[in-house]
Design an enzyme around this catalytic site. Structure first.
Site, mmCIF file in Angstrom:
data_model
loop_
_atom_site.group_PDB
_atom_site.id
_atom_site.type_symbol
_atom_site.label_atom_id
_atom_site.label_comp_id
_atom_site.label_asym_id
_atom_site.label_seq_id
_atom_site.Cartn_x
_atom_site.Cartn_y
_atom_site.Cartn_z
ATOM 1 C CG HIS A 159 5.974 38.587 45.521
ATOM 2 N ND1 HIS A 159 4.811 38.878 46.190
ATOM 3 C CD2 HIS A 159 6.545 37.564 46.200
ATOM 4 C CE1 HIS A 159 4.699 38.074 47.245
ATOM 5 N NE2 HIS A 159 5.740 37.271 47.269
ATOM 6 C CG HIS A 179 3.501 32.419 48.707
ATOM 7 N ND1 HIS A 179 3.008 33.284 47.772
ATOM 8 C CD2 HIS A 179 4.548 33.049 49.290
ATOM 9 C CE1 HIS A 179 3.719 34.397 47.780
ATOM 10 N NE2 HIS A 179 4.669 34.289 48.687
ATOM 11 C CG HIS A 188 10.049 34.643 49.045
ATOM 12 N ND1 HIS A 188 9.300 33.490 49.036
ATOM 13 C CD2 HIS A 188 9.175 35.655 48.801
ATOM 14 C CE1 HIS A 188 8.021 33.796 48.811
ATOM 15 N NE2 HIS A 188 7.913 35.102 48.664
ATOM 16 C CG HIS A 309 5.854 34.924 55.344
ATOM 17 N ND1 HIS A 309 4.853 34.390 54.578
ATOM 18 C CD2 HIS A 309 6.409 35.915 54.582
ATOM 19 C CE1 HIS A 309 4.816 35.002 53.404
ATOM 20 N NE2 HIS A 309 5.762 35.930 53.385
ATOM 21 C CG HIS A 313 2.930 39.341 54.014
ATOM 22 N ND1 HIS A 313 3.171 40.170 52.957
ATOM 23 C CD2 HIS A 313 3.910 38.407 53.974
ATOM 24 C CE1 HIS A 313 4.259 39.759 52.299
ATOM 25 N NE2 HIS A 313 4.721 38.683 52.902
ATOM 26 C CG PHE A 330 0.898 36.459 49.041
ATOM 27 C CD1 PHE A 330 1.765 36.988 49.979
ATOM 28 C CD2 PHE A 330 0.358 35.212 49.281
ATOM 29 C CE1 PHE A 330 2.088 36.301 51.138
ATOM 30 C CE2 PHE A 330 0.675 34.512 50.428
ATOM 31 C CZ PHE A 330 1.543 35.048 51.356
ATOM 32 C CG HIS A 343 10.192 38.053 52.010
ATOM 33 N ND1 HIS A 343 10.009 36.694 52.038
ATOM 34 C CD2 HIS A 343 8.958 38.593 51.941
ATOM 35 C CE1 HIS A 343 8.716 36.419 51.967
ATOM 36 N NE2 HIS A 343 8.055 37.563 51.905
HETATM 37 CU CU1 C2O Z 1 5.972 35.836 48.635
HETATM 38 CU CU2 C2O Z 1 6.046 37.362 51.955
HETATM 39 O O1 C2O Z 1 5.558 36.690 50.298
#
Ligand code: C2O
Length: 585
Positions: A159, A179, A188, A309, A313, A330, A343
């Site tokens: 990732h 992203h 993802h 999303h 985070h 990230f 996710h």
């Molecule tokens: Cu690739 Cu929630 O991030």
């Protein structure tokens, strides 16, 4: 950065490394994960600095699947993995230990269509046995050596590689990132697919399925309990946000201080906006079409990617850390096991959205369908997989346990009756015209743009009024905030309202809310190889507003009032060129 500086940094890091190794290594083996991953990071940085990057383009994979000659599909150049930097300029290195282009790969094959379907369940509903089983699988995964591509830390770094731009694209020096575009959902999904199957194979259970963090449902709006213990635990989460704190799925760095019920209500309204009224066209939900090379670059995440999303985070990550690691940045996000549950819910919502629209193929562009990536499977084989391979969950042999989506019909009401609102806004305008604040009226803010350090109001003309129902169904009216420029790669958030009388007291629970813009730090602003290219362009925010205009009875108006509200002082380095209306088919 010049070589001397690097050498100095390398010397300091080696010094720290020697010191830390002596202190930490013995304890790592006993499962001290935070320190373990710190060690890995320091280690990786040193490797990256000492060895510098692999020579690029010596070993490109040239056989591209189903490709017209001369046309470049988007994919990583596996021979180019190199160190990358976080926003703070901290070097990170998340490349695999061996150059992946030297390893054989196979093309993806669907699992046997008679194999049992894995059922992903909401994390708040799973039982003790399941938790014990998953805990076992995860602890095995965490104990695998870093050389093993199935290891948890290796997967977390995959990732990191794809979010920090550690790979160049095939046939160019452009960095590849997954992203803020239409790559977000499918990439993802791939990652989770392999992760889940590896977990299952480690405990010999080929029905094992990941749980999902059901944060769009009042019953799931806390960090799920199971993530507080065992191998699910991560010490780097914001302590104020642990249960029983209800998640703010539209979090903007500022604690709203809402009681649980009000927060739940705000979340539900926000979900309605992001899934339904704001997501009526493919691009609005999926993100912009990102393709290979300079020309193919775009920066325009879909509604759900922006928030919840990004917002979640940030909400989970630890405020004490420089970039809100783990989940808040990230590069480190996938080190927190809750990442996978977060996710899984994102992935489920993609499926729900597709279902709401009759399960039709949303994107037929071969550039998207044939973009390809590589992941290791449960047999440690490197697999080349295309986006078209992951569009049908049935073929991938997993599904989501059906659950109520309480936001589905949560269409919000205007905060002020529309007629009264318009009256007030008109009066205000005529007063303003007498005074001098012209900037507040024109929707084109001029060549320099305006800085979003304070609330901006504009009156925006609508090219088409009195559209029929059919026209509206065909063409969504789009409010475009164009030419957004973030001068410093930092977290930025602003909200957009239409015909709002008092934007200081309303949010997504009011119909006037048109959407939000969230920029996570990305750390791809700086490159490690001097020839690598990071494309940076001004961004546009596109918000679907047809339904909102109907509810605000503004459908026949020639102009609407648009307000941009910066959140949490995050927009001091952000400028916007203007606001306009477009139509999207
Ligand atoms: Cu690739 Cu929630 O991030």
């Amino acid at each position: 950065m010049d070589p001397k500086k690097w050498a100095a940094i390398a010397a300091v890091l080696i010094f720290i490394w020697v010191g830390l190794s002596a202190n930490l290594y013995p304890r790592d083996r006993n499962g001290n994960e935070a320190q373990y991953s710190l060690m890995r990071e320091v280690n990786n940085m040193i490797i990256s600095i000492v060895t510098s990057s692999w020579p690029s383009s010596s070993n490109e994979v040239t056989t591209e699947p189903n490709n017209k000659p001369g046309h470049v599909l988007l994919s990583p150049n596996l021979s180019t993995c190199h160190g990358s930097l976080t926003d703070e300029g901290r070097p990170i290195y998340c490349c695999p230990p061996k150059r992946e282009s030297d390893e054989p790969f196979i093309d993806f094959q669907f699992p046997d269509n008679t194999s049992l379907v894995r059922i992903r369940r909401p994390a708040q509903k799973v039982d003790k046995e399941y938790i014990a089983k998953y805990n076992r699988a995860l602890s095995i995964m965490k104990s695998l050596p870093y050389d093993d591509p199935r290891s948890f830390w290796r997967q977390a770094d995959v990732h990191c590689v794809f979010c920090s731009g550690a790979y160049n694209q095939l046939h160019s020096n452009h960095l590849l990132k997954i992203h803020r575009s239409w790559l977000f959902f499918p990439w993802h999904r791939m990652m989770l697919y392999f992760h889940e199957r590896i977990l299952g194979s480690l405990i010999g259970d080929d029905t094992f399925a990941l749980p999902f963090w059901n944060w769009d449902n009042p019953k799931g709006m806390l960090i799920p309990d199971m993530y507080l213990n065992g191998s699910f635990y991560d010490s780097q989460r914001e302590s104020a946000h642990l249960p029983p704190q209800v998640a703010d799925i539209n979090f903007d760095y500022v604690e709203r201080g809402l009681g649980p019920e009000d927060q739940i209500e705000a979340n539900i309204a926000f979900m309605y906006h992001q899934m339904v009224s704001g997501a009526k066209k493919t691009e609005l939900f999926m993100g912009c079409p990102y393709k290979a090379g300079e020309e193919g670059f775009c920066d325009g995440p879909g509604t759900i990617e922006l928030a919840p999303h990004n917002a979640l985070h940030t909400w989970v990550g630890n405020t004490q850390n420089p970039e809100r690691e783990n989940l808040g940045a990230f590069y480190s996000a996938a080190k927190d096991p809750v990442f996978y549950a977060h996710h899984a819910n994102i992935d489920r919502l993609w499926d729900v959205w597709t279902g709401l629209r009759g399960n039709k193929a949303e994107i037929n562009d071969p550039d998207w369908l044939d973009s390809y990536f590589y992941f290791y499977d449960e047999k440690s084989q490197n697999v080349r997989i295309k986006i078209r391979d992951v569009l049908d969950m049935t073929k991938l042999r997993y599904t989501y346990e059906p659950i109520d989506n309480p936001w589905l019909n949560a269409r919000p009401m205007p905060s002020v009756p529309p007629k009264i609102a318009r009256h007030i806004l008109k009066m205000r305008d005529s007063q303003n015209e007498l005074q001098l604040s012209k900037k507040n009226l024109s929707p084109n803010f001029g060549p320099e743009g305006v800085t979003l350090d304070t609330t901006i109001r504009a009156r925006v003309p609508r090219p088409k009024t009195h559209r029929t129902k059919k026209e509206k169904a065909e063409e969504e009216e789009i409010l475009v905030v164009y030419g957004i420029e973030i001068k410093k790669d930092m977290y930025v958030k602003f909200d957009v309202f239409v015909n709002a009388v008092d934007e200081t007291i309303i949010g997504p629970e009011s119909r006037e809310f048109a959407g939000t813009f969230v920029n996570m730090r990305r750390g791809v602003r700086i490159v490690m190889n001097k020839n690598d290219v990071v494309t940076k362009r001004k961004t546009n925010l596109k918000l679907g507003i047809s339904e909102l205009l109907e509810d605000l009875e503004a459908d026949e108006d020639e102009r609407i009032w648009v307000t941009l509200v910066p959140r949490a002082g995050t927009c001091i380095n952000t400028t916007v060129d203007g606001v306009r209306i477009e139509y999207m088919r």
